[in-house]
Write a protein that holds these residues in place. Structure first.
Motif, PDB file in Angstrom:
ATOM      1  N   LYS A   3       1.019  -1.518  -0.018  1.00  0.00           N
ATOM      2  CA  LYS A   3       0.121   0.190   0.339  1.00  0.00           C
ATOM      3  C   LYS A   3       0.813   1.474   0.015  1.00  0.00           C
ATOM      4  CE  LYS A   3      -4.080   1.791   1.031  1.00  0.00           C
ATOM      5  NZ  LYS A   3      -4.152   2.044   0.114  1.00  0.00           N
ATOM      6  N   ALA A   4       1.932   0.843   0.742  1.00  0.00           N
ATOM      7  CA  ALA A   4       2.220   2.561   0.932  1.00  0.00           C
ATOM      8  C   ALA A   4       3.258   2.665  -0.793  1.00  0.00           C
ATOM      9  CB  ALA A   4       4.052   2.364   2.340  1.00  0.00           C
ATOM     10  N   ILE A   5       3.715   1.610  -0.985  1.00  0.00           N
ATOM     11  CA  ILE A   5       4.493   1.866  -2.820  1.00  0.00           C
ATOM     12  C   ILE A   5       3.775   2.587  -3.441  1.00  0.00           C
ATOM     13  CG2 ILE A   5       6.215   0.747  -4.227  1.00  0.00           C
ATOM     14  CD1 ILE A   5       7.002  -0.578  -1.459  1.00  0.00           C
ATOM     15  N   ASN A   6       2.489   1.272  -3.087  1.00  0.00           N
ATOM     16  CA  ASN A   6       1.295   2.155  -4.096  1.00  0.00           C
ATOM     17  C   ASN A   6       1.183   3.674  -4.063  1.00  0.00           C
ATOM     18  OD1 ASN A   6       0.984  -0.361  -5.454  1.00  0.00           O
ATOM     19  ND2 ASN A   6      -0.471  -1.012  -3.832  1.00  0.00           N
TER      20      ASN A   6
ATOM     21  N   ALA B 150      11.400   2.393   0.897  1.00  0.00           N
ATOM     22  CA  ALA B 150      10.826   3.547  -0.036  1.00  0.00           C
ATOM     23  C   ALA B 150      10.608   4.422   0.652  1.00  0.00           C
ATOM     24  CB  ALA B 150       9.309   2.584  -0.328  1.00  0.00           C
ATOM     25  N   VAL B 151      10.288   5.175   1.353  1.00  0.00           N
ATOM     26  CA  VAL B 151       9.880   6.349   2.635  1.00  0.00           C
ATOM     27  C   VAL B 151      11.687   7.078   2.620  1.00  0.00           C
ATOM     28  CG1 VAL B 151       9.869   7.708   4.404  1.00  0.00           C
ATOM     29  CG2 VAL B 151       8.264   5.794   3.544  1.00  0.00           C
ATOM     30  N   TYR B 152      12.333   6.668   2.898  1.00  0.00           N
ATOM     31  CA  TYR B 152      14.094   7.240   2.301  1.00  0.00           C
ATOM     32  C   TYR B 152      13.865   8.248   1.603  1.00  0.00           C
ATOM     33  CZ  TYR B 152      18.646   7.455   1.620  1.00  0.00           C
ATOM     34  OH  TYR B 152      20.236   7.699   1.056  1.00  0.00           O
ATOM     35  N   ALA B 153      13.518   7.000   0.610  1.00  0.00           N
ATOM     36  CA  ALA B 153      13.576   7.574  -1.535  1.00  0.00           C
ATOM     37  C   ALA B 153      12.887   8.931  -1.715  1.00  0.00           C
ATOM     38  CB  ALA B 153      13.872   6.411  -2.128  1.00  0.00           C
ATOM     39  N   LEU B 154      11.602   8.437  -0.848  1.00  0.00           N
ATOM     40  CA  LEU B 154      10.567   9.641  -1.083  1.00  0.00           C
ATOM     41  C   LEU B 154      11.612  10.458  -0.652  1.00  0.00           C
ATOM     42  CD1 LEU B 154       7.717  10.392  -2.537  1.00  0.00           C
ATOM     43  CD2 LEU B 154       7.006  10.059   0.068  1.00  0.00           C
ATOM     44  N   LYS B 155      11.838  10.763   0.641  1.00  0.00           N
ATOM     45  CA  LYS B 155      11.912  12.083   1.000  1.00  0.00           C
ATOM     46  C   LYS B 155      13.844  13.119   0.626  1.00  0.00           C
ATOM     47  CE  LYS B 155      10.382  13.457   5.388  1.00  0.00           C
ATOM     48  NZ  LYS B 155       9.872  14.077   5.823  1.00  0.00           N
ATOM     49  N   VAL B 156      14.535  11.372   0.438  1.00  0.00           N
ATOM     50  CA  VAL B 156      15.479  11.855  -0.432  1.00  0.00           C
ATOM     51  C   VAL B 156      15.229  12.511  -1.543  1.00  0.00           C
ATOM     52  CG1 VAL B 156      18.199  11.320  -1.523  1.00  0.00           C
ATOM     53  CG2 VAL B 156      16.565  10.429   1.206  1.00  0.00           C
ATOM     54  N   ARG B 157      14.770  11.819  -2.378  1.00  0.00           N
ATOM     55  CA  ARG B 157      14.683  12.513  -4.217  1.00  0.00           C
ATOM     56  C   ARG B 157      13.617  12.553  -4.243  1.00  0.00           C
ATOM     57  NH1 ARG B 157      16.414   6.219  -5.124  1.00  0.00           N
ATOM     58  NH2 ARG B 157      17.807   5.981  -4.286  1.00  0.00           N
ATOM     59  N   GLY B 158      12.552  13.617  -3.509  1.00  0.00           N
ATOM     60  CA  GLY B 158      11.241  14.284  -3.204  1.00  0.00           C
ATOM     61  C   GLY B 158      11.511  15.596  -4.236  1.00  0.00           C
ATOM     62  N   GLY B 159      12.853  16.065  -3.830  1.00  0.00           N
ATOM     63  CA  GLY B 159      13.051  17.194  -4.139  1.00  0.00           C
ATOM     64  C   GLY B 159      13.697  17.606  -5.760  1.00  0.00           C
ATOM     65  N   GLU B 160      12.922  16.107  -5.959  1.00  0.00           N
ATOM     66  CA  GLU B 160      13.012  16.243  -6.848  1.00  0.00           C
ATOM     67  C   GLU B 160      12.380  16.002  -8.923  1.00  0.00           C
ATOM     68  OE1 GLU B 160      15.834  12.727  -8.179  1.00  0.00           O
ATOM     69  OE2 GLU B 160      17.444  13.647  -6.148  1.00  0.00           O
TER      70      GLU B 160
ATOM     71  N   ILE C  69      15.522  11.226   8.328  1.00  0.00           N
ATOM     72  CA  ILE C  69      14.873  10.926   9.676  1.00  0.00           C
ATOM     73  C   ILE C  69      14.298   9.448  10.028  1.00  0.00           C
ATOM     74  CG2 ILE C  69      14.472  13.761  10.813  1.00  0.00           C
ATOM     75  CD1 ILE C  69      11.619  13.398  10.007  1.00  0.00           C
ATOM     76  N   ASN C  70      13.807   8.609   9.080  1.00  0.00           N
ATOM     77  CA  ASN C  70      12.868   8.018   8.124  1.00  0.00           C
ATOM     78  C   ASN C  70      13.296   6.501   9.043  1.00  0.00           C
ATOM     79  OD1 ASN C  70      10.130   9.221   8.320  1.00  0.00           O
ATOM     80  ND2 ASN C  70      11.089   9.613   6.500  1.00  0.00           N
ATOM     81  N   LEU C  71      14.709   6.623   9.403  1.00  0.00           N
ATOM     82  CA  LEU C  71      15.633   5.112   9.461  1.00  0.00           C
ATOM     83  C   LEU C  71      14.912   5.210  10.923  1.00  0.00           C
ATOM     84  CD1 LEU C  71      19.026   5.924   7.598  1.00  0.00           C
ATOM     85  CD2 LEU C  71      16.786   4.017   6.664  1.00  0.00           C
ATOM     86  N   SER C  72      14.476   4.475  11.539  1.00  0.00           N
ATOM     87  CA  SER C  72      13.541   4.670  12.749  1.00  0.00           C
ATOM     88  C   SER C  72      15.025   3.716  13.518  1.00  0.00           C
ATOM     89  CB  SER C  72      13.098   3.598  12.647  1.00  0.00           C
ATOM     90  OG  SER C  72      12.767   2.821  12.584  1.00  0.00           O
ATOM     91  N   ASP C  73      14.283   3.914  14.639  1.00  0.00           N
ATOM     92  CA  ASP C  73      15.081   2.525  15.877  1.00  0.00           C
ATOM     93  C   ASP C  73      15.314   1.462  15.818  1.00  0.00           C
ATOM     94  OD1 ASP C  73      13.339   4.594  16.270  1.00  0.00           O
ATOM     95  OD2 ASP C  73      13.380   3.863  18.315  1.00  0.00           O
ATOM     96  N   ASP C  74      14.482   1.226  14.832  1.00  0.00           N
ATOM     97  CA  ASP C  74      13.902  -0.307  14.617  1.00  0.00           C
ATOM     98  C   ASP C  74      15.005  -1.038  14.234  1.00  0.00           C
ATOM     99  OD1 ASP C  74      10.109  -0.018  13.732  1.00  0.00           O
ATOM    100  OD2 ASP C  74      11.387  -0.117  15.750  1.00  0.00           O
ATOM    101  N   GLU C  75      15.590  -0.647  13.185  1.00  0.00           N
ATOM    102  CA  GLU C  75      17.162  -0.700  12.104  1.00  0.00           C
ATOM    103  C   GLU C  75      17.838  -1.395  13.389  1.00  0.00           C
ATOM    104  OE1 GLU C  75      16.326   0.586   8.460  1.00  0.00           O
ATOM    105  OE2 GLU C  75      18.790   1.624   9.428  1.00  0.00           O
ATOM    106  N   GLY C  76      17.851  -0.797  14.699  1.00  0.00           N
ATOM    107  CA  GLY C  76      18.932  -1.586  16.148  1.00  0.00           C
ATOM    108  C   GLY C  76      18.876  -2.787  16.087  1.00  0.00           C
ATOM    109  N   TYR C  77      18.031  -3.176  15.878  1.00  0.00           N
ATOM    110  CA  TYR C  77      17.455  -4.567  15.779  1.00  0.00           C
ATOM    111  C   TYR C  77      18.145  -5.473  15.146  1.00  0.00           C
ATOM    112  CZ  TYR C  77      13.884  -2.960  19.040  1.00  0.00           C
ATOM    113  OH  TYR C  77      13.406  -3.144  20.821  1.00  0.00           O
ATOM    114  N   TYR C  78      18.516  -5.413  14.352  1.00  0.00           N
ATOM    115  CA  TYR C  78      18.604  -6.643  13.003  1.00  0.00           C
ATOM    116  C   TYR C  78      20.359  -5.961  12.496  1.00  0.00           C
ATOM    117  CZ  TYR C  78      17.496  -3.842   9.329  1.00  0.00           C
ATOM    118  OH  TYR C  78      17.414  -2.732   8.820  1.00  0.00           O
TER     119      TYR C  78
END
Lengths: 282, 230
Positions: free
Chosen positions: A192-195, A245-255, A273-282
């Motif tokens: 859904k997010a990607i759509n 996907a969200v990261y890409a949207l933020k970074v490249r959103g300006g284009e 900012i969307n790389l959340s702290d969840d990433e610390g788990y793996y």
């Protein structure tokens, strides 16, 4: 000397030997009376086993019906592109979920009415999981919140009236199936997010991402369920994808051309900012 | 965020249910450990039938005593189990119950020479034979599995009886197991664990028939009138 096999065959053809292994076996088998108590015991057992197997088959069929319809409802929920069409879709989806609850899921409840719970759990778990996936996705889209387990279970209670007899029927939904279905929901939310990126609705994309994260965080805290642990890698992959996907949207959103931009998107680049702290788990 | 709160409650509720389930499992596991120990004791006691004819009756009596103890254990198990959840926790007592079905059927066969019914076995264990929506019962598949174990044990007994010089028992065993074999053929077995166990039966039958065959060709078979025992 002829080989032993040949010798044996010749022997059987030639003489009238009664004491071969096969003949002794045959003799014992034929000497059984047809109405022996032992056979009666086994006829009874055969009846019980057959009943159980037939019921199992019927439940597998019903579960498959539920799975197919649930998949279609999910597909339907993914299809709308504009805001107006999504209203219509939601109404239709609600309608179809209700039909599912009053159709095959009720039949499952009827089948299981007089048999022990969990005996046929394996036959219906697939259907239930898919149903939960559809039901929670619908609630998330319609009410912006995930429907809880007690609420879903409440929806599966029926009042039946036949021949002036009123009784209530409950289709038992195991909580583990609810949780497994919810784990699958992360996959749908990722889609859904990607759509929603492609349709330009970045607000929705962020929301979906947030829900996926919350769900994943929740699953990390659960201990003691082997089935859930098996689904965790898939859930993790979904979190990854949606965050990228969200990261890409933020970074490249300006284009992207201005009209497609989210209002909150900053003109200049800022750390993702969307790389959340969840990433610390793996 | 409201969404976060809902999701949190969702998971904490689930976790507390899981914890409760774990506690129940722990209680059940402990009871099963005790009752399982009794079943092993009974198995050991009954092993005497293979080498000592005179020991059979005392062994049966001793086994009966142990079944009484097991009965108490099953009563405790019934109490500890939430009424709806027989099949949720079944794996904990499944093997043990199958073992008891075998032991009880063997004891009854040694005593009377007849096949213990599903109801009889359930009664010895003090549980119901009927599969109902709630409560504890003796699963039909466990009962049948116990009977298959009985056939294996009897095939061993047939061999050992001959060694002991008892030429009648193999005949009795042969008749009994053939009857069971015919019975199992009436069942519509799926490709499950019971089916796998059933596939062993033909080797037991073969073993018994070979004993009978050996006795027959040597003229050791008790010939004149068919001996009826028990």
């Amino acid at each position: 000397m002829p080989p032993p096999g040949k010798h044996y065959r010749g022997n059987r053809k030639g003489s009238n030997q009664t004491h071969t292994l096969a003949s002794v076996a045959r003799e014992t088998a034929t000497s059984l009376p047809a109405d022996s108590p032992v056979l009666a015991i086994f006829k009874d057992a055969a009846r019980k086993l057959n009943e159980r197997q037939d019921r199992h088959e019927r439940l597998v069929k019903l579960s498959r019906d539920v799975t197919i319809e649930s998949k279609r409802i999910i597909f339907l929920l993914h299809s709308p592109i504009t805001k107006e069409s999504s209203e219509n879709t939601l109404t239709e989806a609600k309608d179809r979920v209700q039909k599912l609850i009053n159709g095959p899921i009720k039949s499952i409840g009827l089948e299981l009415e007089n048999s022990p719970a969990h005996l046929h759990g394996r036959a219906v778990t697939a259907g239930f999981q898919e149903f939960i996936e559809a039901r929670t996705l619908l609630s998330l889209m319609a009410e912006k919140r995930i429907i809880t387990y007690p609420e879903v279970q409440k929806e599966l209670e029926y009042d039946i009236t036949d021949d002036d007899n009123q009784r209530s029927l409950v289709t038992m939904l195991p909580e583990s199936d609810y949780m497994l279905g919810l784990a699958d929901l992360t996959g749908e939310l990722m889609r859904k997010a990607i759509n929603s990126i492609s349709s330009g609705d970045s607000e929705e994309c962020f929301q979906a991402c947030q829900v996926v994260r919350h769900l994943y965080t929740g699953y990390l805290g659960i201990t003691g369920s082997r089935l859930l642990v098996r689904k965790l890698p898939t859930t993790r992959a979904n979190v990854n994808k949606v965050e990228m996907a969200v990261y890409a949207l933020k970074v490249r959103g300006g284009e992207t051309p201005a009209p497609l931009l989210l209002p909150a998107a900053p003109a200049e680049w800022e750390p993702p900012i969307n790389l959340s702290d969840d990433e610390g788990y793996y | 965020m409201c969404e976060n709160h809902v999701i949190n409650t969702l998971f904490t509720d689930f976790q507390s249910n899981m914890d409760r389930e774990q506690e129940i499992r722990e209680v059940i596991r402990n009871i099963c450990k005790d009752v399982g120990q009794i079943s092993r004791e009974a198995t050991t006691v009954l092993q005497v039938i293979h080498h000592n004819e005179a020991g059979i009756n005392p062994a049966c009596l001793k086994a009966r005593e142990l079944f009484e103890k097991a009965r108490e254990g099953y009563a405790r198990l019934t109490e500890a189990l939430p009424p709806n959840d027989y099949y949720k926790y079944q794996e904990h007592w499944r093997n043990m119950t199958q073992r008891y079905c075998f032991l009880i059927a063997l004891t009854i066969w040694l005593e009377t020479g007849i096949l213990a019914t599903h109801e009889t076995v359930a009664e010895v264990l003090g549980i119901s034979a009927l599969e109902r929506k709630t409560g504890f019962h003796l699963d039909i598949e466990d009962y049948l599995n116990g009977l298959l174990q009985l056939c294996s044990e009897l095939s061993r007994l047939a061999v050992n009886s001959v060694t002991r010089g008892d030429f009648e028992k193999p005949m009795q065993i042969s008749k009994f197991v053939m009857e069971l074999n015919a019975g199992f053929r009436l069942l519509n077995l799926k490709n499950d664990h019971l089916r796998k166990r059933f596939d062993v039966l033909k080797y037991d039958v073969k073993k018994i028939e070979e004993v009978v065959y050996d006795l027959s060709i040597r003229g050791l078979r008790p010939k004149p009138e068919p001996v009826v025992e028990g």
